[in-house]
Design an enzyme around this catalytic site. Sequence first.
Site, PDB file in Angstrom:
ATOM      1  N   GLY A  46       0.824  -1.200   0.000  1.00 36.79           N
ATOM      2  CA  GLY A  46       0.000   0.000   0.000  1.00 36.79           C
ATOM      3  C   GLY A  46       0.860   1.252   0.000  1.00 36.79           C
ATOM      4  O   GLY A  46       2.029   1.214   0.396  1.00 36.79           O
ATOM      5  N   GLN A  51       3.076   9.863   1.363  1.00 37.70           N
ATOM      6  CA  GLN A  51       4.362   9.163   1.190  1.00 37.70           C
ATOM      7  C   GLN A  51       5.084   9.601  -0.079  1.00 37.70           C
ATOM      8  O   GLN A  51       6.274   9.329  -0.233  1.00 37.70           O
ATOM      9  CB  GLN A  51       4.152   7.649   1.172  1.00 37.70           C
ATOM     10  CG  GLN A  51       3.691   7.106   2.521  1.00 37.70           C
ATOM     11  CD  GLN A  51       3.530   5.601   2.470  1.00 37.70           C
ATOM     12  OE1 GLN A  51       2.493   5.108   2.065  1.00 37.70           O
ATOM     13  NE2 GLN A  51       4.564   4.878   2.841  1.00 37.70           N
ATOM     14  N   CYS A  89       6.591  -0.649   6.227  1.00 36.72           N
ATOM     15  CA  CYS A  89       6.128   0.566   5.557  1.00 36.72           C
ATOM     16  C   CYS A  89       7.213   1.023   4.593  1.00 36.72           C
ATOM     17  O   CYS A  89       8.395   1.025   4.954  1.00 36.72           O
ATOM     18  CB  CYS A  89       5.862   1.635   6.605  1.00 36.72           C
ATOM     19  SG  CYS A  89       5.328   3.212   5.913  1.00 36.72           S
ATOM     20  N   LEU A  90       6.819   1.421   3.395  1.00 38.54           N
ATOM     21  CA  LEU A  90       7.802   1.888   2.409  1.00 38.54           C
ATOM     22  C   LEU A  90       8.531   3.139   2.894  1.00 38.54           C
ATOM     23  O   LEU A  90       9.620   3.447   2.423  1.00 38.54           O
ATOM     24  CB  LEU A  90       7.122   2.152   1.063  1.00 38.54           C
ATOM     25  CG  LEU A  90       6.541   0.913   0.362  1.00 38.54           C
ATOM     26  CD1 LEU A  90       5.805   1.318  -0.906  1.00 38.54           C
ATOM     27  CD2 LEU A  90       7.624  -0.108   0.054  1.00 38.54           C
ATOM     28  N   HIS A 131      -3.481   0.690   8.079  1.00 39.05           N
ATOM     29  CA  HIS A 131      -2.143   1.287   7.987  1.00 39.05           C
ATOM     30  C   HIS A 131      -2.149   2.514   7.076  1.00 39.05           C
ATOM     31  O   HIS A 131      -1.627   3.576   7.427  1.00 39.05           O
ATOM     32  CB  HIS A 131      -1.166   0.216   7.471  1.00 39.05           C
ATOM     33  CG  HIS A 131       0.228   0.693   7.230  1.00 39.05           C
ATOM     34  ND1 HIS A 131       1.310   0.222   7.953  1.00 39.05           N
ATOM     35  CD2 HIS A 131       0.745   1.595   6.332  1.00 39.05           C
ATOM     36  CE1 HIS A 131       2.409   0.834   7.513  1.00 39.05           C
ATOM     37  NE2 HIS A 131       2.096   1.653   6.530  1.00 39.05           N
ATOM     38  N   GLU A 132      -2.753   2.356   5.895  1.00 40.82           N
ATOM     39  CA  GLU A 132      -2.731   3.468   4.921  1.00 40.82           C
ATOM     40  C   GLU A 132      -3.591   4.644   5.402  1.00 40.82           C
ATOM     41  O   GLU A 132      -3.226   5.804   5.196  1.00 40.82           O
ATOM     42  CB  GLU A 132      -3.192   2.982   3.541  1.00 40.82           C
ATOM     43  CG  GLU A 132      -2.295   1.923   2.905  1.00 40.82           C
ATOM     44  CD  GLU A 132      -0.817   2.267   2.922  1.00 40.82           C
ATOM     45  OE1 GLU A 132      -0.450   3.452   2.802  1.00 40.82           O
ATOM     46  OE2 GLU A 132      -0.009   1.327   3.086  1.00 40.82           O
ATOM     47  N   HIS A 135      -1.781   6.933   7.640  1.00 37.91           N
ATOM     48  CA  HIS A 135      -0.907   7.893   6.938  1.00 37.91           C
ATOM     49  C   HIS A 135      -1.649   9.194   6.627  1.00 37.91           C
ATOM     50  O   HIS A 135      -1.046  10.272   6.640  1.00 37.91           O
ATOM     51  CB  HIS A 135      -0.425   7.315   5.604  1.00 37.91           C
ATOM     52  CG  HIS A 135       0.783   6.433   5.713  1.00 37.91           C
ATOM     53  ND1 HIS A 135       2.002   6.892   6.160  1.00 37.91           N
ATOM     54  CD2 HIS A 135       0.976   5.130   5.390  1.00 37.91           C
ATOM     55  CE1 HIS A 135       2.887   5.895   6.120  1.00 37.91           C
ATOM     56  NE2 HIS A 135       2.294   4.815   5.661  1.00 37.91           N
TER      57      HIS A 135
HETATM   58 ZN    ZN Z   1       3.157   3.001   5.440  1.00 39.26          ZN
END
Ligand code: ZN
Length: 158
Positions: A46, A51, A89-90, A131-132, A135
Site C-alpha cells: 500500500g 508518502q 512501511c515503504l 495502515h494506509e 498515513h
Molecule cells: Zn506506510
Amino acid sequence: MAIRNIREIGDPVLEKNCKEVTEVTPRIQELIDDMFDTLYEANGVGLAAPQVGILKKIVVIDTTGEDPILLINPKIIETSGEQTGYEGCLSVPGKTGQVTRPNYVKAIAYDENMEPFEIEGTELLARAIMHELDHLEGHLYVEKVEGELQDVEEVEEE
Ligand code: ZN
C-alpha cells in the site's frame, strides 16, 4: 507514468493531516497512476499520497499484485476482531514490527469517478487499509509497534 520519490520517516510531510479530494482533475489522475507505478516498483502492499509528498486523501493498495484498489477520501465505518502481526512501511525501509489491528474492516471511499463505494477486508487487506488510513492523519505504524522495531533481515532469519 512515473515513479515518485518515497518520503521516509523524519520527513515532516508524513506527520500532517491530508485534505479531502473534491474532484479528480488530470493532475490527480496522474498522481494516482504514479502512485500505482511507485507501489509496484517498490513491491509494496500500500501507498498513501503523503508518502510521495502530497497531502491529499488518496490511498492505493494491492495485497496480491493483481488486485489494485484505489481509495479516495476513505473512512472506516466498521471494524471487528483483532490480529497481531509484523507490519512494514515503504517510508520506514528495512524495518518491521508487531502491530495489533482489527481483523475485519469496512470502509467507505470514492473511486476515480468520485462515485462512493464500500470495501470490506480481512487479515492483510484489513491491516493494509488501517495502515494506509493512518498515513492520511499523519501517523506511522512505528507509533503502534509492540516491543521493538526490528530489522527485516533479523525477522526473516527467525
Ligand atoms: Zn506506510
